[in-house]
Write a protein that holds these residues in place. Structure first.
Motif, PDB file in Angstrom:
ATOM      1  N   THR A   1       7.948 -11.338  -3.637  1.00  9.84           N
ATOM      2  CA  THR A   1       8.903 -11.525  -2.541  1.00  9.84           C
ATOM      3  C   THR A   1      10.295 -11.004  -2.890  1.00  9.84           C
ATOM      4  O   THR A   1      11.192 -11.025  -2.053  1.00  9.84           O
TER       5      THR A   1
ATOM      6  N   GLU B   1       1.365  -9.492  -5.536  1.00 14.18           N
ATOM      7  CA  GLU B   1       2.202  -9.775  -4.369  1.00 14.18           C
ATOM      8  C   GLU B   1       3.519 -10.374  -4.868  1.00 14.18           C
ATOM      9  O   GLU B   1       3.540 -11.146  -5.828  1.00 14.18           O
TER      10      GLU B   1
ATOM     11  N   LEU C   1      12.276  -5.122  -2.455  1.00 16.93           N
ATOM     12  CA  LEU C   1      11.329  -4.022  -2.673  1.00 16.93           C
ATOM     13  C   LEU C   1      11.925  -2.922  -3.551  1.00 16.93           C
ATOM     14  O   LEU C   1      11.274  -2.424  -4.475  1.00 16.93           O
TER      15      LEU C   1
ATOM     16  N   VAL D   1       1.212  -1.065   5.464  1.00 18.62           N
ATOM     17  CA  VAL D   1       2.451  -1.333   4.740  1.00 18.62           C
ATOM     18  C   VAL D   1       3.476  -0.260   5.043  1.00 18.62           C
ATOM     19  O   VAL D   1       3.131   0.881   5.375  1.00 18.62           O
TER      20      VAL D   1
ATOM     21  N   THR E   1       6.010  -2.979   1.790  1.00 20.21           N
ATOM     22  CA  THR E   1       6.151  -4.235   2.531  1.00 20.21           C
ATOM     23  C   THR E   1       5.001  -4.353   3.514  1.00 20.21           C
ATOM     24  O   THR E   1       4.729  -3.415   4.277  1.00 20.21           O
TER      25      THR E   1
ATOM     26  N   ASN F   1       5.795  -8.479  -0.044  1.00 21.96           N
ATOM     27  CA  ASN F   1       5.704  -7.151  -0.626  1.00 21.96           C
ATOM     28  C   ASN F   1       4.513  -7.088  -1.582  1.00 21.96           C
ATOM     29  O   ASN F   1       4.063  -8.118  -2.112  1.00 21.96           O
TER      30      ASN F   1
ATOM     31  N   GLN G   1       8.272   2.187   0.141  1.00 27.85           N
ATOM     32  CA  GLN G   1       9.681   2.156  -0.219  1.00 27.85           C
ATOM     33  C   GLN G   1      10.432   3.368   0.322  1.00 27.85           C
ATOM     34  O   GLN G   1      11.658   3.370   0.381  1.00 27.85           O
TER      35      GLN G   1
END
Length: 644
Positions: free
Chosen positions: A46, A44, A49, A26, A15, A2, A29
């Motif tokens: 993980t 960046e 999100l 990407v 993402t 993400n 959201q």
């Protein structure tokens, strides 16, 4: 993977679907696919999100911006390093995002220098910016308070003091305008209606006058301190006894007349014009006032003079005084034929200031039709002869038509807030007498100036349109070859200028304005615009007082004469109105109208058609003869047009 990225000044999360050196695809959201520049990616991460941005925003809300600014120092920094300083350890993804959100949200504190790099604002700049924010906050609080007062029905003093400016010439940057505008929106009212609802316009005439003064007299209607005029004292004195004819309220007496019997059986008519130019120097402060004001402004109940009262009194043709004058002498045969003209600059003894209200009682159409021309009164012989001469001049111009329908002039008097509208038949003997002699003087003086090669300000009419010009051209409406306003120098700048030119011509001196003079064209342009604006204001005030008359007199019905289409002329008032839905009518038909609604503030009146009373054989008026407020104006009475 993400990412936390910047887009259009806002931070978002998404993402990564695909990635290359310059860009990424990407899923945001919100489930949308977007293409993002790699340079816009800040962090960046993980973690889930949906949780990232709320967590970063919550942490950013707890960050002390002032402390963060203090630890930044004077050098450039990146958000990771300042995050480490602030948190005491290398920031994680959420902490880094919180730092970025804080820095971006405080542009007064931090200047952007590059991707992820910033510089703290200097202390003085920050103090100034914070003071500005605090000032805007206080100003908004003041605006909100004023709006609340106005919505509640109270007019704050600060708004009241600026109200006329807000209505006529608003400055949109002021707090008063912003508050007044916001209150108008909240109340769903026009500025004028809100002002009236809050009691800010107790007098519509005062409101209209305030707007006029702001536009044309921004420094006020007063004159301030001006040097005293210096009239010439070594002028020869004329061997005549002159008299003027004016309304009772007239103070600027520009013109007077005299009649002298000559040994050859002819008569010599003297047209004597007040001569302020003999006491006002070229380029003087007083002359600048003339070229600024350009004309006296007349309106019901008041006037704004072109010259201050003390200067008017120095040059007005006052009864019992020897007054400086520019005189045109016309030798006239017993058949009323002019045979010679002579100009003189002199002093003239004013034997009498005759007034309309008294003179018309003994000098009118009825007395002139009686044997011996009615009862005796001062200057009777001169007046009767001049009237006969005036009729001959009207015939000479091709304008004499005894079958022409008689029209009326309207006079307005304001007494204790009430309006009195009176009518006078146009073309009464004393009116015709003065009008014809002024036309004669203006025409002949215009001819003389043209023949001498001296420019002047002329009124010309061709193809139905009246215009100002510096060249001698025909005035078809008057039936003369040229017409240069010269007989009202105390109240019109055009006449003042022409008198200067005439004086130079008579004395053989260099005129103030020569051919092609740019200043003369500028005076013409300014005078023409001001004169039209002043007449428009007079019309507007007269229209208001006509509306007030309906309410004052309790008039709910009135008759009117049909002109054309839906246009009617009201009987007894100088008003023309449009009434939709009229039946087929002939010009001059009389109809009855009912008053539906009057709005004095908006200067509107609505009528409904009630019926037809009959037909009158009245000539249809030309659109060109009617002013903005409905008062009929014709060039033949131009000498008194502004004075009503």
């Amino acid at each position: 993977m993400n990412i936390f990225y910047e887009e259009s000044g806002a931070f978002k999360v998404g993402t990564v679907v695909t990635k290359n050196d310059a860009s990424l695809q990407v899923d945001t959201q919100h489930g949308k696919r977007a293409k993002i520049k790699a340079a816009n990616v800040m962090i960046e991460f993980t973690s889930p999100l949906a949780d990232f941005l709320p967590a970063a925003e919550a942490l950013a809300a707890d960050i002390d911006v002032d402390f963060l600014w203090e630890v930044c120092g004077e050098d450039e920094f990146d958000f990771d390093s300042i995050g480490a300083e602030y948190f005491g350890h290398k920031p994680n993804a959420i902490e880094g995002a919180a730092i970025l959100l804080t820095i971006f949200g405080a542009p007064m504190y931090f200047y952007k220098k590059g991707k992820g790099r910033f510089k703290a604002a200097p202390e003085e700049s920050l103090k100034a910016a914070l003071a500005g924010i605090e000032k805007k906050k206080r100003e908004q609080e003041q605006i909100d308070a004023w709006v609340a007062d106005m919505v509640a029905g109270t007019l704050p003093d600060a708004i009241k003091n600026q109200l006329m400016m807000l209505l006529h010439r608003p400055d949109k940057q002021t707090l008063e305008f912003k508050a007044f505008d916001a209150a108008c929106q909240k109340k769903a009212l026009s500025p004028l209606k809100l002002a009236a609802q809050l009691g800010g316009i107790p007098s519509v005439p005062d409101y209209l006058l305030a707007g006029f003064l702001m536009e044309h007299f921004p420094k006020g209607r007063g004159f301030g301190q001006l040097p005293a005029p210096t009239p010439e004292n070594d002028l020869p004195t004329a061997d005549v006894a002159a008299f003027s004819i004016d309304d009772a309220a007239t103070t600027e007496i520009d013109d007077a007349l005299s009649v002298t019997d000559l040994p050859n059986g002819n008569k010599r008519v003297g047209i004597h014009i007040a001569a302020p130019t003999l006491g006002i120097a070229v380029g003087s402060e007083i002359e600048r006032v003339v070229f600024q004001r350009l004309s006296t402004v007349y309106f019901p109940g008041d006037k704004i003079t072109m010259l201050p009262d003390e200067l008017v009194q120095a040059f007005t043709l006052q009864e019992g005084l020897d007054c400086p004058a520019l005189s045109l002498y016309v030798e006239v045969t017993p058949e009323f034929e002019p045979v010679s003209y002579e100009n003189r600059i002199e002093k003239v003894r004013i034997a009498a200031n005759l007034r309309h209200d008294q003179l018309e009682q003994v000098f009118n159409e009825q007395t002139l039709a009686e044997p011996g021309f009615g009862p005796d009164y001062p200057f009777k012989n001169e007046l009767v002869w001049l009237w006969q001469f005036a009729v001959a001049r009207e015939k000479f111009r091709g304008k004499y038509d005894p079958t022409r329908p008689v029209q009326s002039d309207y006079n307005f008097a304001i007494e204790d807030g009430k309006v009195l509208i009176t009518t006078r038949k146009r073309g009464a003997p004393m009116d015709k007498l003065v009008s014809e002699l002024m036309i004669l003087a203006n025409s002949e003086w215009g001819r003389m100036l043209a023949e001498a090669g001296i420019p002047a300000l002329y009124r010309a009419q061709t193809m139905g349109k009246v215009r100002m010009t510096t060249k001698a051209e025909p005035h078809v409406g008057l039936g003369v070859a040229q017409y240069a306003w010269s007989t009202s120098p105390l109240r019109r700048a055009a006449d003042f200028v022409n008198q200067r030119q005439l004086t130079a011509m008579i004395r053989g001196e260099k005129p103030q304005f020569e051919q092609g003079d740019a200043m003369l064209f500028a005076v013409l342009r300014d005078f023409d615009a001001a004169y039209s604006a002043y007449l428009g204001f007079q019309d507007k005030l007269e229209y208001f007082w006509c509306l007030r008359w309906f309410t004052q007199e309790g008039v709910s019905e009135i008759t009117a004469n049909f002109i054309k289409e839906d246009l009617l002329r009201l009987n007894g008032l100088p008003m023309r109105v449009r009434v939709p839905g009229l039946p087929t009518l002939a010009s001059g038909d009389t109809v009855r109208l009912g008053v539906v609604r009057i709005d004095e503030l908006e200067l509107t009146i609505e009528f409904r058609f009630l019926g037809v009373e009959g037909h009158q054989d009245l000539a249809q008026e030309s659109e060109d003869e009617v002013g903005a407020g409905g008062t009929v104006e014709v060039e033949v009475s131009a000498e008194g047009a502004l004075a009503g």
